[in-house]
Each structure stands twice: as structure tokens, then as C-alpha cells.
Design an enzyme around this catalytic site. Structure first.
Site, PDB file in Angstrom:
ATOM      1  N   ARG A 163       0.745  -1.397   0.167  1.00  0.00           N
ATOM      2  CA  ARG A 163      -0.111  -0.163  -0.319  1.00  0.00           C
ATOM      3  C   ARG A 163       1.366   1.484  -0.141  1.00  0.00           C
ATOM      4  NH1 ARG A 163      -3.397  -2.642  -1.609  1.00  0.00           N
ATOM      5  NH2 ARG A 163      -5.598  -3.198  -0.784  1.00  0.00           N
ATOM      6  N   GLU A 219      -2.783   7.474  -5.007  1.00  0.00           N
ATOM      7  CA  GLU A 219      -2.587   6.899  -6.212  1.00  0.00           C
ATOM      8  C   GLU A 219      -4.164   6.797  -6.399  1.00  0.00           C
ATOM      9  OE1 GLU A 219      -1.766   2.814  -5.409  1.00  0.00           O
ATOM     10  OE2 GLU A 219      -3.869   2.365  -4.802  1.00  0.00           O
ATOM     11  N   HIS A 232      -0.733   0.279  -9.192  1.00  0.00           N
ATOM     12  CA  HIS A 232      -1.267  -1.109  -8.851  1.00  0.00           C
ATOM     13  C   HIS A 232      -2.263  -2.090  -9.673  1.00  0.00           C
ATOM     14  CE1 HIS A 232      -3.312  -1.376  -4.931  1.00  0.00           C
ATOM     15  NE2 HIS A 232      -3.538  -2.559  -5.005  1.00  0.00           N
TER      16      HIS A 232
HETATM   17  P1  NAI Z   1      -1.183 -10.678   5.046  1.00  0.00           P
HETATM   18  O1  NAI Z   1      -2.436 -10.512   5.804  1.00  0.00           O
HETATM   19  O2  NAI Z   1      -1.136 -12.690   4.843  1.00  0.00           O
HETATM   20  O3  NAI Z   1      -0.302 -10.814   5.606  1.00  0.00           O
HETATM   21  C1  NAI Z   1       0.236  -9.965   6.315  1.00  0.00           C
HETATM   22  C2  NAI Z   1       1.152  -9.800   6.681  1.00  0.00           C
HETATM   23  O4  NAI Z   1       1.917  -9.254   7.571  1.00  0.00           O
HETATM   24  C3  NAI Z   1       0.905 -10.634   8.162  1.00  0.00           C
HETATM   25  O5  NAI Z   1       1.459 -11.884   8.495  1.00  0.00           O
HETATM   26  C4  NAI Z   1       1.258  -9.338   9.292  1.00  0.00           C
HETATM   27  O6  NAI Z   1       1.194 -10.000  11.115  1.00  0.00           O
HETATM   28  C5  NAI Z   1       1.683  -8.946   9.303  1.00  0.00           C
HETATM   29  N1  NAI Z   1       1.844  -7.501   9.584  1.00  0.00           N
HETATM   30  C6  NAI Z   1       1.078  -6.799  10.987  1.00  0.00           C
HETATM   31  N2  NAI Z   1       1.830  -5.938  11.048  1.00  0.00           N
HETATM   32  C7  NAI Z   1       3.135  -5.720  10.708  1.00  0.00           C
HETATM   33  C8  NAI Z   1       4.237  -4.519  10.979  1.00  0.00           C
HETATM   34  N3  NAI Z   1       4.220  -3.956  11.604  1.00  0.00           N
HETATM   35  N4  NAI Z   1       5.727  -5.192  10.297  1.00  0.00           N
HETATM   36  C9  NAI Z   1       5.611  -6.039   9.790  1.00  0.00           C
HETATM   37  N5  NAI Z   1       4.576  -7.524   9.835  1.00  0.00           N
HETATM   38  C10 NAI Z   1       3.216  -6.850   9.747  1.00  0.00           C
HETATM   39  O7  NAI Z   1      -1.713 -10.288   4.102  1.00  0.00           O
HETATM   40  P2  NAI Z   1      -0.978 -10.369   2.188  1.00  0.00           P
HETATM   41  O8  NAI Z   1      -2.190 -11.227   1.758  1.00  0.00           O
HETATM   42  O9  NAI Z   1       0.232 -11.117   2.455  1.00  0.00           O
HETATM   43  O10 NAI Z   1      -1.536  -8.489   1.748  1.00  0.00           O
HETATM   44  C11 NAI Z   1      -0.452  -7.909   2.069  1.00  0.00           C
HETATM   45  C12 NAI Z   1      -0.545  -6.471   1.641  1.00  0.00           C
HETATM   46  O11 NAI Z   1      -0.126  -6.890   0.265  1.00  0.00           O
HETATM   47  C13 NAI Z   1      -2.213  -6.597   1.591  1.00  0.00           C
HETATM   48  O12 NAI Z   1      -1.868  -5.623   2.710  1.00  0.00           O
HETATM   49  C14 NAI Z   1      -2.334  -5.459   0.473  1.00  0.00           C
HETATM   50  O13 NAI Z   1      -2.553  -4.114   1.051  1.00  0.00           O
HETATM   51  C15 NAI Z   1      -1.555  -5.667  -0.227  1.00  0.00           C
HETATM   52  N6  NAI Z   1      -1.796  -6.048  -1.730  1.00  0.00           N
HETATM   53  C16 NAI Z   1      -1.651  -5.507  -2.253  1.00  0.00           C
HETATM   54  C17 NAI Z   1      -1.791  -5.737  -4.060  1.00  0.00           C
HETATM   55  C18 NAI Z   1      -1.405  -5.145  -5.199  1.00  0.00           C
HETATM   56  O14 NAI Z   1      -1.911  -5.771  -6.733  1.00  0.00           O
HETATM   57  N7  NAI Z   1      -0.596  -4.737  -5.048  1.00  0.00           N
HETATM   58  C19 NAI Z   1      -3.010  -7.071  -3.693  1.00  0.00           C
HETATM   59  C20 NAI Z   1      -3.020  -7.888  -3.065  1.00  0.00           C
HETATM   60  C21 NAI Z   1      -3.048  -6.604  -1.721  1.00  0.00           C
END
Ligand code: NAI
Length: 331
Positions: A235, A264, A296
């Protein structure tokens, strides 16, 4: 039949949602408009609405939706930083999302940005088309042997790590709550500061929350190695754009790849090729030869769009029928 208003819809959303709306179980109406306080009126008369990453679902908008009788909001994405979950709960509006549609799609895009920056494919492509086969200026660097710092070891972080390990990188990771699957990977879990000071390449895969906003800022950049590569496919708000521009100008940051940008919502997903972009920070970022920006598109693969459409339609049907839904977001 339940009526559903789809906001921020594009041709491809319509194509995939219509394809998987089996027997037209839901009446889907498509609006190109982004959901904001000004456009929320469009939701009048609908049982559910479906939104994407840059729609605004704050308390003000939620109150309007509640007045119009909207009972379900379906996010057709994983992140939900654009939604006030507490306010939705207080109004008893059900929220669902697509928690996992293709972590590999985003992970592969992350690696694509990294490889393009490391091997300058974007420059080579243009050069060769002009019969310029000189290599000056195209020298890259190996990923093999580099230390990559991954912030956030969830589904996308893990998919990215598996690819990086295949390249022969050493991976260090920071995550305050790593899952058992994450802990089973051949990586070292470290403090956030260790990521900043030890990594040659840093890639962001944590959600945007008040804790992670501007995780890349002036002081974290100061801790980083000179020439560090930063990749953000998570993000835009994770990076303080002014601070990153300073880091690029002093060459402390060697390369930056981003699929997301703080502001964005005013730019991405639209064809603005004939417009004058008013965001001077974004246009400054575009001028650096060592910055690569995509709009994105990390999620944008056929496989991901199929899963998004199927899951979103199932989520809406279950919640409107009053059935339990595994993808409901509970506060
Ligand atoms: P997820 O929920 O599986 O993993 C997120 C991880 O971040 C969790 O393990 C959590 O413990 C960790 N986390 C939380 N706070 C943290 C911190 N302060 N420092 C380090 N780690 C921390 O989510 P997923 O599916 O892996 O997605 C991650 C992000 O990717 C989403 O939140 C979304 O913003 C972004 N995304 C971007 C896309 C794109 O098209 N560019 C598409 C899908 C998701």
C-alpha cells in the site's frame, strides 16, 4: 433477487463477475464511479455494494449507505485500510473481502519490478527496437547472494520469499505475528531495525495500519545501506513519498519499484494520458531513472480475477442470505 451495486467497475470486472454470476443469481449493476460521499447516492435501492481498493468507506459514507438500506459491503480485494470497520459494525452492516485470491500474482509482480530494476529490461526493450545494441548504461546486479529484508510474512510475503530463496538470496524477515507456515521457511526473523540496517533489498508486504503508515521514512532510510533497493507492492501509505524523494536525490536509495502510491486514488486505474497531472510529488518520482512505477496491477492476472469474482459473489450471497461466511470481516 438481491440487487448489488458495483463501484469503481471496469470492463474486466464486469466480464468476470457476469461470467461467474451463475444463473444470474444476483442482479449486478455496474457504476464506473468511485464510491465517495458524493457518489454514495447511487447505492439507493441496493441490498449490497461491491467496492475496490480506492473507494472511500468511512463513517460518513457508511451512515449514508445505512440510510439507503445497504446491508452488505463486499470488498473485491484483500486489503481493507479504506474502510471504517468499527463504524460498519455499529451500524450492523456486514463486510466481507477476498482474503486470498492469488498471493503468487502479487509476489511475481514484486519480483518483476525487482528484476526490471536490476537488469534494466525497460531500457533494453526500447534500445533494441531502435537497433541500438550497445550495452553502456545497462549494467545490472545479481540477486543471487543478496540479503533481502521482507516486512510482512503473510500470504504474499511468503510467496515472494519462496521465489527469492530460489534465486539464492538470503532472506531476513520482520513480522510481529508470523504464522506456523512462515516460521517453517528457511529465513531468519529479525527486528524491524535489523531489516533496515542489514538488507540490500527491502520489500514491503505488511498491511497499511496506523502502526505501519510511513514505515519507510526519513529515519528508517537513514538506517539503510547506501544503494538500497526498495520495492512496495503493498500500500502506498507505507512510504513517506517526500522522504523517499530526498533519499533518491542523495543516491542513498539505489532503486525504487512501486506498484502503489500514497495518493494513487487520484491517478490510478484511469487513462490520464491527455491530462496535466497536478501531483508534483508523483511527477517528481517519475523523473528518476532508477524508479519504476506500475499502476496497482500486482493483482491483475486472469487467475486472480477468476478467484476474486467467484469469492465476491459467494460472499455477497451468503451474507445476504444470513448464512455464515468465512470471509466476513469481524471487528
Ligand atoms: P496477510 O494478512 O496474509 O499478511 C500480512 C502480514 O503482515 C501478516 O503476517 C501480519 O502479521 C504482518 N504484519 C502486520 N503488521 C506488521 C508490521 N508492523 N510489520 C511487519 N509485518 C506486519 O496479507 P497478504 O495477503 O500477504 O497481503 C499483504 C498486503 O498486500 C495487503 O495488506 C495489501 O495491502 C497488499 N496487496 C496488494 C496488491 C496489489 O495489487 N499490489 C494485491 C493484494 C494485496
Amino acid at each position: 433477487m438481491y440487487k448489488v451495486a458495483i463501484f469503481s467497475s471496469k470492463k474486466y470486472d464486469q466480464q468476470f463477475l457476469d461470467q461467474f454470476n451463475q444463473n444470474n443469481a444476483l442482479a449486478l449493476h455496474y457504476f464506473e464511479s468511485r464510491l465517495t460521499y458524493q457518489t454514495a447516492e447511487l447505492a439507493q435501492g441496493y441490498d449490497a455494494i461491491c467496492v475496490f481498493v480506492n473507494d472511500v468507506i468511512d463513517q460518513q459514507v457508511l451512515k449514508q449507505l445505512d440510510r439507503f438500506g445497504v446491508r452488505v459491503i463486499a470488498l473485491r480485494c484483500a486489503g481493507f485500510n479504506n474502510l471504517d470497520l468499527k463504524a460498519a459494525k455499529s451500524l450492523d452492516i456486514k463486510i466481507c473481502r477476498v482474503p486470498e485470491y492469488s498471493p503468487e500474482a502479487v509476489a511475481e509482480h514484486t519480483i518483476g519490478l525487482l528484476l526490471t530494476l536490476s537488469r534494466k529490461f525497460h531500457k533494453a526493450y526500447l534500445r533494441v527496437r531502435e537497433n541500438n545494441f550497445a550495452l553502456d548504461g545497462l549494467m545490472g546486479f545479481n540477486l543471487h547472494g543478496k540479503t533481502v529484508g521482507v516486512i510482512g510474512c503473510g500470504k504474499i510475503g511468503q510467496a515472494t520469499i519462496k521465489i527469492l530463496l530460489g534465486f539464492g538470496c538470503t532472506v531476513i524477515c520482520h513480522d510481529p505475528a508470523p504464522s506456523a507456515e512462515a516460521k517453517a521457511l528457511e529465513i531468519e526473523f529479525v527486528d524491524q531495525d535489523d531489516i533496515f540496517s542489514r538488507a540490500d533489498i527491502i520489500t514491503l508486504h505488511c498491511p497499511l495500519t496506523p502502526n505501519t503508515r510511513h514505515i519507510i521514512n526519513r529515519s528508517s532510510i537513514a538506517q539503510m545501506k547506501s544503494g538500497v533497493v526498495i520495492i512496495n507492492t503493498s500500500r502506498g501509505g507505507l512510504i513517506d513519498s517526500e522522504a523517499i524523494i530526498k533519499g533518491l536525490k542523495t543516491r542513498h536509495i539505489g532503486f525504487l519499484g512501486m506498484d502503489v502510491y500514497e495518493l494513487e486514488s487520484e491517478l490510478f486505474f484511469e487513462d490520464l494520458s491527455a491530462d496535466i497531472i497536478q501531483d508534483d510529488v508523483f511527477t517528481r518520482l517519475l523523473t528518476f531513472p532508477n524508479v519504476l512505477i506500475t499502476g496497482h496491477q500486482g493483482f491483475f492476472t486472469e487467475e486472480a480475477l477468476i478467484t476474486i469474482a467467484r469469492t465476491t459473489l459467494d460472499n455477497i450471497q451468503l451474507l445476504l442470505d444470513g448464512q455464515p461466511c468465512d470471509n466476513e470481516l469481524v471487528y
